[in-house]
Design an enzyme around this catalytic site. Structure first.
Site, PDB file in Angstrom:
ATOM      1  CD  GLU A 218       1.238  -6.898  -0.385  1.00  0.00           C
ATOM      2  OE1 GLU A 218       0.204  -6.657   0.255  1.00  0.00           O
ATOM      3  OE2 GLU A 218       2.158  -6.082  -0.507  1.00  0.00           O
TER       4      GLU A 218
ATOM      5  CD  GLU B 135       9.192   8.589  -3.041  1.00  0.00           C
ATOM      6  OE1 GLU B 135      10.364   8.441  -2.620  1.00  0.00           O
ATOM      7  OE2 GLU B 135       8.226   7.958  -2.561  1.00  0.00           O
TER       8      GLU B 135
END
Length: 609
Positions: free
Chosen positions: A28, A101
């Site tokens: 955010e 990842e």
């Protein structure tokens, strides 16, 4: 300020961590000066630490230098990695790229892992990455019948939940390996073998280690003729220093090869003594190379054609009854299939080749426990379901039988409707019946070009329960797919139909075999059937479950195996990719609309091999 304070507390708490700190300050906030400030504090507090922050390069890999020492993107496409590594005009190429990842290991997954490794090996700036993840997060439970299964989100009344999205590891919860782990092990192995002159037996053994010689490893080799071992031996003492290679020369025996023979040599490397983490004899690496057959003696034995025999064609209420040698079968005119094929009264095929398009969706095809249809087309499964690939309908079929000088030919043309889009796929299959009972099958699939890509393209057969023993010449021993087969070896493999089941926590497609030259099933007592590729290699599988069974199931305990055997012979099956959280299968591993040809023969001889 709050984000900075939280980060500083984390640093102070972990100040004795040996080498690296990674953190997430929340999406955010976005990357900004407060991240640079915290990174600056860390560098001042402990300059020895390497800092990794994926958020600093989320939108531009050339930014974020103050906040991260590593370019660590998540689930990036291979083409983007390669473009970055080749970009010589970039202002800052000093930082290594390490995927934080990639290759999401959810269910039957890890497609294109070899393509990633090819890029890592070729471009020095690409250091590698971290597969997500190690273990399926399931909890062992029992159903009302006492059968064990792995439970996941929502099975405990927990709402909301991520359902089976927590089952995304290379191993099951009990640490048993998924087939994808063998692919990763092979790609990361410490030894590679390059062919210098495969026909002459000359190979280069590469030590991929950075700090250790190969003296702790022993090696063996096997020469395979049509998948069976013809010679074997030990490699010389391995001495290669780190990042170097040594030459080895194999001495092949004098061989007399049958016509069309294939040669392969397989190398295996193992621990000579027990390491701290395992046992002596543990296999750490393997590799296979094809060997040219030129120069080997050839067998002069010429197979004699079968003695001409009568072929009878009798009209029945539903089509024809065919007799050729010891083989007999029925042709169903309306369904466009052969039925009840027997040899000397022994049932070998209950229902013959029928068009097959659907596969039980993998997690990478689309997350079937979620609202697939309303995702707006982002997933392959969404398009497949909208097209109606899971429920295709036989619209019409025409069947003709005629005699030829070689025997008899059965010609069947079937049109299959994809009900979601009201478009058709035409399957033409011709069976040339020879006097010895062999069937030469020629399949042509013509797809409406306005259809979306398909899961598989081939035929399905139903065999009796007695044909439980399985053998094949192709990639194995574990399941393989077009984009996950680097770890497999081409050989004559033996198993059972039951053993082909891979119990992914959420049932899905499994058990496929690539580059199949032939596949045979038998009862162990001399009765069996063999399917042999004609020209192009097949993809194939044998199972006690149908695609519909697997797709309908939410847990392994929802499945009840059928006694009969379901065999798929495919032109191709869609690759696996990693789209449950990452890139989809690469274009070369997909099946787009077009016209395709699949040829094979069906024989009841030699099926005991």
């Amino acid at each position: 300020a709050a984000f900075l304070e939280r980060g500083l507390r984390m640093v102070e708490r972990d100040k004795n961590h040996p080498s690296i700190i990674a953190w997430s300050l929340g999406n955010e906030s976005g990357y900004g000066p407060h991240h640079d400030a915290m990174a600056g504090w860390i560098r001042h507090r402990d300059p020895s630490r390497v800092i990794h922050y994926e958020g600093a390069i989320s939108w531009n890999w050339q930014t974020g230098t103050p906040a991260t020492d590593i370019i660590a993107p998540m689930y990036s496409e291979i083409s983007k990695l390669v473009a970055w590594a080749k970009d010589r005009k970039a202002p800052d190429q000093r930082r290594p790229l390490i995927l934080c990842e990639y290759s999401h290991a959810m269910g039957n997954s890890n497609g294109s892992l070899a393509d990633y490794f090819d890029a890592f090996d070729r471009y020095p700036g690409l250091q590698g990455g971290f597969i997500w993840e190690w273990v399926d997060h399931g909890i062992r439970q029992r159903d009302a019948a006492g059968r064990e299964y792995w439970a996941y989100g929502g099975d405990f009344g927990d709402v909301p939940s991520d359902k089976n999205f927590v089952c995304d590891g290379l191993v099951w919860p009990d640490r048993q390996p998924h087939p994808g782990l063998f692919e990763y092990k092979h790609l990361a192995q410490p030894v590679q073998v390059e062919a210098v002159n495969a026909r002459g037996g000359r190979f280069r053994v590469l030590n991929r280690r950075w700090f250790t010689t190969l003296r702790d490893l022993g090696g063996t080799w096997e020469l395979l003729v049509n998948g069976d071992v013809a010679a074997r031996g030990n490699l010389p003492v391995l001495t290669a220093a780190p990042r170097t290679a040594q030459m080895v020369t194999l001495k092949y025996p004098a061989l007399t090869l049958p016509g069309g023979a294939e040669l392969h040599v397989t190398f295996r490397f193992f621990m000579k003594q027990a390491p701290s983490w395992g046992e002596a004899g543990h296999e750490v690496a393997w590799q296979q190379h094809g060997v040219p057959t030129a120069g080997f003696a050839r067998s002069r034995t010429v197979a004699r054609p079968p003695a001409p025999g009568p072929i009878t064609l009798d009209v029945t209420p539903h089509g024809w009854q065919v007799q050729a040698g010891a083989i007999a079968f029925a042709v169903n005119r309306d369904r466009g299939v052969i039925e009840n094929l027997t040899r000397e009264g022994c049932l070998l095929i209950q229902r013959g080749p029928q068009f097959a398009l659907w596969r039980a969706a993998t997690d990478n095809d689309g997350l079937k426990l979620f609202d697939v249809i309303n995702w707006g087309g982002a997933r392959f499964l969404t398009q497949a379901l909208k097209a109606g690939y899971d429920r295709i309908e036989l619209a019409d079929t025409t069947t003709k039988v005629r005699r030829t000088s070689a025997g008899a030919v059965i010609e069947i043309t079937s049109r299959w409707l994809c009900p979601g889009v009201k478009r058709f796929i035409t399957h033409r299959h011709a069976y040339t019946v020879r006097s010895d009972g062999t069937l030469a099958v020629a399949n042509t699939f013509a797809m409406d070009k306005r259809l979306p890509e398909v899961p598989r393209l081939g035929v399905n057969l139903v065999l009796p329960p007695t044909l439980e023993q399985l053998a094949w010449f192709g990639h194995g021993p574990w399941e393989t797919y077009s984009d996950r087969k680097r770890a497999a070896v081409v050989a004559h493999h033996r198993s059972t139909v039951t053993a082909q089941y891979v119990p992914y926590i959420l049932p899905q497609e499994h058990g496929n075999k690539t580059d199949v030259r032939w596949l045979a099933l038998h009862d162990g007592a001399g009765h069996g059937i063999r399917f042999t590729a004609a020209g192009r290699h097949l993809e194939a599988s044998a199972s006690h479950f149908t695609a519909a069974d697997l797709y309908a199931a939410k847990h392994t305990t929802d499945l009840n195996p059928h006694p009969e055997v379901h065999v798929n012979l495919d032109y191709a099956q869609r690759g696996l990719g990693t789209a449950s959280c990452g890139p989809d299968a690469l274009p070369q591993y997909r099946i787009q609309p077009g016209t395709y040809r699949l040829d094979f023969s069906v024989s009841s001889t030699g099926a005991m091999s």
